[in-house]
Scaffold this active site. Structure first.
Site, short mmCIF file in Angstrom:
data_model
loop_
_atom_site.label_atom_id
_atom_site.label_comp_id
_atom_site.label_asym_id
_atom_site.label_seq_id
_atom_site.Cartn_x
_atom_site.Cartn_y
_atom_site.Cartn_z
N LYS A 113 0.81 -1.23 0.00
CA LYS A 113 0.00 0.00 0.00
C LYS A 113 0.84 1.27 0.00
O LYS A 113 0.31 2.36 -0.17
CB LYS A 113 -0.97 0.00 1.19
N LYS A 195 -5.66 -10.49 -5.47
CA LYS A 195 -6.88 -10.79 -4.71
C LYS A 195 -7.98 -9.79 -5.06
O LYS A 195 -7.68 -8.64 -5.41
CB LYS A 195 -6.59 -10.78 -3.20
N LYS A 198 -11.57 -4.00 -3.46
CA LYS A 198 -12.35 -2.90 -4.06
C LYS A 198 -11.48 -1.76 -4.54
O LYS A 198 -11.87 -1.02 -5.43
CB LYS A 198 -13.47 -2.43 -3.12
N1 AQP Z 1 -10.13 -11.31 -2.00
C1 AQP Z 1 -10.27 -11.77 -0.77
N2 AQP Z 1 -10.39 -13.10 -0.55
C2 AQP Z 1 -10.55 -13.59 0.72
N3 AQP Z 1 -10.62 -12.79 1.80
C3 AQP Z 1 -10.53 -11.46 1.64
N4 AQP Z 1 -10.58 -10.42 2.50
C4 AQP Z 1 -10.45 -9.28 1.81
N5 AQP Z 1 -10.30 -9.53 0.49
C5 AQP Z 1 -10.36 -10.88 0.35
C6 AQP Z 1 -10.78 -10.56 3.94
O1 AQP Z 1 -11.91 -9.75 4.29
C7 AQP Z 1 -11.74 -9.30 5.64
C8 AQP Z 1 -12.01 -7.82 5.71
O2 AQP Z 1 -10.86 -7.16 5.25
P1 AQP Z 1 -10.67 -5.61 5.24
O3 AQP Z 1 -11.64 -4.93 6.07
O4 AQP Z 1 -9.23 -5.32 5.53
O5 AQP Z 1 -10.95 -5.34 3.76
P2 AQP Z 1 -9.88 -5.42 2.65
O6 AQP Z 1 -9.02 -6.62 2.73
O7 AQP Z 1 -9.11 -4.15 2.72
O8 AQP Z 1 -10.82 -5.47 1.42
P3 AQP Z 1 -10.42 -4.86 0.08
O9 AQP Z 1 -11.53 -4.95 -0.86
O10 AQP Z 1 -9.10 -5.44 -0.33
O11 AQP Z 1 -10.25 -3.33 0.50
P4 AQP Z 1 -9.25 -2.28 -0.11
O12 AQP Z 1 -9.20 -2.51 -1.58
O13 AQP Z 1 -9.91 -0.97 0.27
O14 AQP Z 1 -7.93 -2.48 0.57
C9 AQP Z 1 -10.33 -9.69 6.07
O15 AQP Z 1 -10.39 -10.85 6.88
C10 AQP Z 1 -9.64 -10.01 4.77
O16 AQP Z 1 -8.62 -10.98 4.94
#
Ligand code: AQP
Length: 323
Positions: A113, A195, A198
């Site tokens: 990031k 992965k 969003k």
């Molecule tokens: N692609 C994925 N496959 C499996 N698990 C996933 N998680 C996130 N993406 C995947 C799991 O979702 C939970 C919430 O995670 P978060 O709140 O940290 O959200 P995130 O990982 O930041 O989701 P995004 O979409 O990837 O957000 P951005 O793009 O904004 O950074 C966690 O348990 C995570 O492992």
């Protein structure tokens, strides 16, 4: 019988996608039956990304609605908002004193990031994120942490933090372990080497509350490849079919792939139909949940955890000699 403690959180940064659901939320719903569960809305963690303060409250309410619509039951688990419990931030400051900064710079999520910017444009919250996460976890003596694969390193750091603190000040924290689903990493529809996330863009993800027409469109645009079922695009779509479709249908497509005659138009049509069906209950449930309901769930959750964190912080402060 004392039930083992489970804790996890999701950041209110926008809509949840099927990666968040299959990596984490679906597991939360299953676990609430057998464990003492705490699921929180990680609003403090969400501040590290650029955001519009006018939208934050709605994002929090929306995520709480997602929790309930997916099947979390406030009678079976405790749901709360991270910032309602200031002790999380307080504990993170204390834990920061036992963690070498090199451990934080080593975190893959921090590297990913921050890799596109000079360090003077990277906020310190992003670096500190795993320590706050360790505080979230260690505060509740949680033994298992249901997360997606991408969070493994952060849970491992929480283990390190617990060990460092215990060695220095005496046994205080349990070392937690990650708990995965069968699908701990769902891949992007457009870049299946990454992965589903969003921040990659809306067309990379299927959101849990996407309308049927949107799902059809996104699946039709998903990348595919040469028909042998071995490329990442095909692998991703076949993996989704395995999750969302009947085993018989799954088998049918696996056989097509094996015989190198995978028909992507059929595969995509089937996947879109099954995804739409799978998510329809969620969509309908979510529409029925009111803001008032959410207010009460979070207030009740806050009341429940306040007692726990007060007791834990008293122990921690005694250990380090400030109480
Ligand atoms: N692609 C994925 N496959 C499996 N698990 C996933 N998680 C996130 N993406 C995947 C799991 O979702 C939970 C919430 O995670 P978060 O709140 O940290 O959200 P995130 O990982 O930041 O989701 P995004 O979409 O990837 O957000 P951005 O793009 O904004 O950074 C966690 O348990 C995570 O492992």
């Amino acid at each position: 019988m004392i039930k083992e403690i489970i804790l996890s959180g999701i950041r209110p940064t926008g809509r949840l996608h099927i990666g968040n659901y299959f990596g984490a939320l679906k597991n939360f719903v299953n676990l609430q039956k057998d464990y003492q569960c705490f699921f929180f809305i990680a609003d403090l963690h969400s501040l590290n990304e650029s955001f519009d303060p006018k939208e934050k409250h709605q994002q929090i309410v929306n995520l709480a609605k997602d929790y309930l619509a997916a099947g979390l039951d406030p009678k079976k688990c405790t749901i709360f908002l991270q910032s309602d419990i200031p002790q999380h931030a307080e504990l993170s400051v204390i834990l920061g004193s036992v963690v070498p900064v090199a451990y934080l710079f080593r975190m893959t999520q921090f590297k990913e990031k921050s890799s596109d910017r000079a360090l003077d444009k990277v906020n310190a919250g992003l670096l500190y994120y795993p320590i706050l996460m360790a505080a979230d976890i260690l505060m509740y003596d949680a033994a298992k942490i249901p997360v997606g694969l991408d969070q493994t390193q952060h849970v491992e750091l929480a283990r390190d933090v617990a060990r460092f603190f215990n060695n220095k000040y005496g046994q205080t924290f349990i070392e937690p372990k990650p708990l995965y689903t069968d699908n701990p990493k769902i891949m992007s529809l457009l870049e299946p080497a990454k992965k589903m996330s969003k921040s990659l863009g809306d067309n990379h993800c299927i959101y849990l509350d996407d309308e049927p027409e949107v799902i059809k469109k996104k699946i039709s645009k998903a990348v595919t490849d040469t028909g042998d079922g071995k490329g990442l695009g095909a692998k991703n779509l076949l993996n989704l079919i395995a999750i969302f479709s009947e085993p018989k249908i799954n088998q049918q497509f696996l056989t097509q792939a094996k015989n190198k005659e995978l028909k992507y138009s059929e595969l995509k049509e089937q996947l879109a139909t099954d995804l739409i069906n799978y998510l329809s209950d969620f969509r309908e449930n979510k529409k029925k949940i009111t803001n008032q309901q959410i207010k009460k769930v979070l207030a009740d959750g806050q009341k429940k955890v306040e007692k726990i964190v007060t007791a834990k912080m008293a122990t921690v402060k005694k250990r380090i000699g400030i109480a």
